[in-house]
Design a protein around this motif. Sequence first.
Motif, PDB file in Angstrom:
ATOM      1  N   GLU A 279      41.034   0.129 -33.848  1.00  0.00           N
ATOM      2  CA  GLU A 279      40.149  -0.824 -34.519  1.00  0.00           C
ATOM      3  C   GLU A 279      39.374  -0.195 -35.676  1.00  0.00           C
ATOM      4  OE1 GLU A 279      37.559  -2.441 -31.512  1.00  0.00           O
ATOM      5  OE2 GLU A 279      39.226  -2.718 -30.111  1.00  0.00           O
TER       6      GLU A 279
ATOM      7  N   LYS B 131      50.627  -6.342 -24.404  1.00  0.00           N
ATOM      8  CA  LYS B 131      49.400  -6.967 -23.884  1.00  0.00           C
ATOM      9  C   LYS B 131      49.781  -7.729 -22.627  1.00  0.00           C
ATOM     10  CE  LYS B 131      45.878 -10.239 -25.570  1.00  0.00           C
ATOM     11  NZ  LYS B 131      45.259 -10.762 -26.825  1.00  0.00           N
TER      12      LYS B 131
ATOM     13  N   VAL C 100      45.850  -3.857 -22.732  1.00  0.00           N
ATOM     14  CA  VAL C 100      46.831  -3.544 -23.752  1.00  0.00           C
ATOM     15  C   VAL C 100      47.303  -2.102 -23.570  1.00  0.00           C
ATOM     16  CG1 VAL C 100      47.312  -3.465 -26.238  1.00  0.00           C
ATOM     17  CG2 VAL C 100      45.707  -5.165 -25.343  1.00  0.00           C
TER      18      VAL C 100
ATOM     19  N   GLY D  90      43.658  -0.695 -24.830  1.00  0.00           N
ATOM     20  CA  GLY D  90      42.668  -1.740 -25.083  1.00  0.00           C
ATOM     21  C   GLY D  90      42.498  -2.625 -23.864  1.00  0.00           C
ATOM     22  N   GLU D  91      41.474  -3.421 -23.917  1.00  0.00           N
ATOM     23  CA  GLU D  91      41.206  -4.300 -22.796  1.00  0.00           C
ATOM     24  C   GLU D  91      40.483  -5.541 -23.310  1.00  0.00           C
ATOM     25  OE1 GLU D  91      39.833  -2.103 -19.524  1.00  0.00           O
ATOM     26  OE2 GLU D  91      39.922  -3.823 -18.169  1.00  0.00           O
ATOM     27  N   GLY D  92      40.856  -6.698 -22.818  1.00  0.00           N
ATOM     28  CA  GLY D  92      40.143  -7.937 -23.134  1.00  0.00           C
ATOM     29  C   GLY D  92      39.644  -8.533 -21.835  1.00  0.00           C
ATOM     30  N   ALA D  93      39.093  -9.731 -21.924  1.00  0.00           N
ATOM     31  CA  ALA D  93      38.530 -10.377 -20.745  1.00  0.00           C
ATOM     32  C   ALA D  93      39.579 -10.552 -19.635  1.00  0.00           C
ATOM     33  CB  ALA D  93      37.928 -11.714 -21.143  1.00  0.00           C
TER      34      ALA D  93
ATOM     35  N   ASN E 256      38.764  -6.896 -34.575  1.00  0.00           N
ATOM     36  CA  ASN E 256      40.087  -7.523 -34.645  1.00  0.00           C
ATOM     37  C   ASN E 256      40.890  -7.063 -35.861  1.00  0.00           C
ATOM     38  OD1 ASN E 256      39.775  -8.902 -32.257  1.00  0.00           O
ATOM     39  ND2 ASN E 256      38.897 -10.716 -33.219  1.00  0.00           N
TER      40      ASN E 256
ATOM     41  N   LEU F 110      53.004  -1.994 -32.586  1.00  0.00           N
ATOM     42  CA  LEU F 110      51.912  -1.059 -32.282  1.00  0.00           C
ATOM     43  C   LEU F 110      51.197  -0.656 -33.570  1.00  0.00           C
ATOM     44  CD1 LEU F 110      50.427   0.857 -30.242  1.00  0.00           C
ATOM     45  CD2 LEU F 110      52.129   2.588 -30.859  1.00  0.00           C
ATOM     46  N   VAL F 111      49.893  -0.824 -33.573  1.00  0.00           N
ATOM     47  CA  VAL F 111      49.108  -0.408 -34.735  1.00  0.00           C
ATOM     48  C   VAL F 111      48.296   0.820 -34.309  1.00  0.00           C
ATOM     49  CG1 VAL F 111      47.618  -1.174 -36.605  1.00  0.00           C
ATOM     50  CG2 VAL F 111      48.996  -2.846 -35.360  1.00  0.00           C
TER      51      VAL F 111
HETATM   52  P1  ATP Z   1      39.053 -10.052 -26.343  1.00  0.00           P
HETATM   53  O1  ATP Z   1      38.855 -10.545 -24.951  1.00  0.00           O
HETATM   54  O2  ATP Z   1      38.094  -8.957 -26.759  1.00  0.00           O
HETATM   55  O3  ATP Z   1      39.187 -11.127 -27.399  1.00  0.00           O
HETATM   56  P2  ATP Z   1      41.862  -9.900 -26.128  1.00  0.00           P
HETATM   57  O4  ATP Z   1      42.156 -10.098 -24.692  1.00  0.00           O
HETATM   58  O5  ATP Z   1      42.068 -11.052 -27.047  1.00  0.00           O
HETATM   59  O6  ATP Z   1      40.432  -9.279 -26.349  1.00  0.00           O
HETATM   60  P3  ATP Z   1      43.045  -8.201 -28.042  1.00  0.00           P
HETATM   61  O7  ATP Z   1      41.831  -8.331 -28.918  1.00  0.00           O
HETATM   62  O8  ATP Z   1      44.311  -8.784 -28.519  1.00  0.00           O
HETATM   63  O9  ATP Z   1      42.744  -8.698 -26.585  1.00  0.00           O
HETATM   64  O10 ATP Z   1      43.299  -6.659 -27.702  1.00  0.00           O
HETATM   65  C1  ATP Z   1      42.285  -5.864 -27.125  1.00  0.00           C
HETATM   66  C2  ATP Z   1      42.266  -4.514 -27.821  1.00  0.00           C
HETATM   67  O11 ATP Z   1      43.494  -3.830 -27.606  1.00  0.00           O
HETATM   68  C3  ATP Z   1      42.137  -4.599 -29.333  1.00  0.00           C
HETATM   69  O12 ATP Z   1      40.811  -4.740 -29.749  1.00  0.00           O
HETATM   70  C4  ATP Z   1      42.761  -3.277 -29.765  1.00  0.00           C
HETATM   71  O13 ATP Z   1      41.846  -2.225 -29.629  1.00  0.00           O
HETATM   72  C5  ATP Z   1      43.868  -3.110 -28.759  1.00  0.00           C
HETATM   73  N1  ATP Z   1      45.110  -3.672 -29.306  1.00  0.00           N
HETATM   74  C6  ATP Z   1      45.534  -4.941 -29.210  1.00  0.00           C
HETATM   75  N2  ATP Z   1      46.709  -5.140 -29.814  1.00  0.00           N
HETATM   76  C7  ATP Z   1      47.069  -3.939 -30.324  1.00  0.00           C
HETATM   77  C8  ATP Z   1      48.202  -3.465 -31.086  1.00  0.00           C
HETATM   78  N3  ATP Z   1      49.183  -4.291 -31.426  1.00  0.00           N
HETATM   79  N4  ATP Z   1      48.216  -2.163 -31.446  1.00  0.00           N
HETATM   80  C9  ATP Z   1      47.196  -1.352 -31.103  1.00  0.00           C
HETATM   81  N5  ATP Z   1      46.118  -1.720 -30.394  1.00  0.00           N
HETATM   82  C10 ATP Z   1      46.042  -3.001 -30.001  1.00  0.00           C
END
Ligand code: ATP
Length: 350
Positions: free
Chosen positions: A105, A49, A34, A27-30, A150, A100-101
């Motif tokens: 999503e 993360k 992950v 996964g990736e956020g801003a 989420n 880990l889930v």
């Molecule tokens: P955003 O900038 O989109 O809000 P973020 O930086 O807050 O993202 P998260 O939403 O926590 O990051 O995680 C990004 C993605 O990584 C999630 O949408 C999911 O696909 C994956 N991910 C995060 N935590 C887990 C986990 N515990 N198990 C599996 N996948 C995960």
Amino acid sequence: DHNSPVADEFRCYSEIIPRYRIEAQIGEGAFSKVFRALDTVRNEEIAIKIIDKSSMTIQQINGILKEIAIMSKLDHENIVKLLAYKNSSNSRYCYLFLELVQGGEIFNQIIKYTYFSEDLSRHVIVQVVRSIKYLHEQVGVVHRDIKPENLLFVPIPVVPTPVHEQRRRQSDDANKLDEGKFKVNVGAGGIGTVKLADFGLSKVLWDRNTNTPCGTVGYTAPEIVKDEYYSKSVDVWAIGCVLYTLLCGFPPFYDTDPRNLAEKVSKGEYCFLSPWWDEISKEAKDLVSNLLTLDPSKRYTLDEILQHPWILQNSQITEPAFDAPPPTTHNSQLYQHFNDTSESLQTPRA
Ligand code: ATP
């Protein structure tokens, strides 16, 4: 080059590598990435993360601290567990070690299946309501960012086995919605336990330690009491948006122009669009209407959701998890597009 960002990133990973073996990015956020990783000490796969704080503002960094503070208080089967956290030695990175889930999503499952059956939608939404009930009532926190992106899920096998059939029959006998575990594979689209993630926007309403304002409610200013009231109801609105989306495959409020979208949301302008909603039960529509109610004081509470006839139906998940997709890929395209502008599933904030 030891000073390049790549070298820096490598150092950041190498710092945790003695214990955690990084397997893949999931996964990736801003500001974050992950990863799936093996915790070699507990011999267990986890999610890590890694947040890069170097280009974040002070406010954003405070947001991370808040997210960690909130997440470390949470212990519920429908919420992603924070196992540990630490800063890199140079303080640039923050590592969150998470349960880990595996399934990823729910959002991707909607894209994959176009939309969910009523039984599968119920299976998902009941778990979301339970997680939010725990947050609101036990922890005093509102999530404020509930959306299919989420909501993560634990996958279950989709091919029925005699054991699953037997367990399903047992749970039919028990006839208990509360069981949770009875949702075996039959028709469940591979979705087992649903877990709420991403507490980046969540907000503390009251603190268990200081017991304010909930414990001293007699002395609490009305605007605080009201704020708590309205805050909770934004999560219910979002649950309504998620339920709508699960059932038909596209969100209730949608517009390419963010201003028009904001206008539609503020007027509560949505409809049960034909032909997609034609086959959906009137009970499901009734519940959605009571969640997407403009006046927060008339909007359902979490307990009202759990008491609604559509929720209390004997859910056996025997119908297919998804119907044949409609003739066009209209839904998923619309939804994918919606995700780019990512507004309408977010609750309107007063
Ligand atoms: P955003 O900038 O989109 O809000 P973020 O930086 O807050 O993202 P998260 O939403 O926590 O990051 O995680 C990004 C993605 O990584 C999630 O949408 C999911 O696909 C994956 N991910 C995060 N935590 C887990 C986990 N515990 N198990 C599996 N996948 C995960």
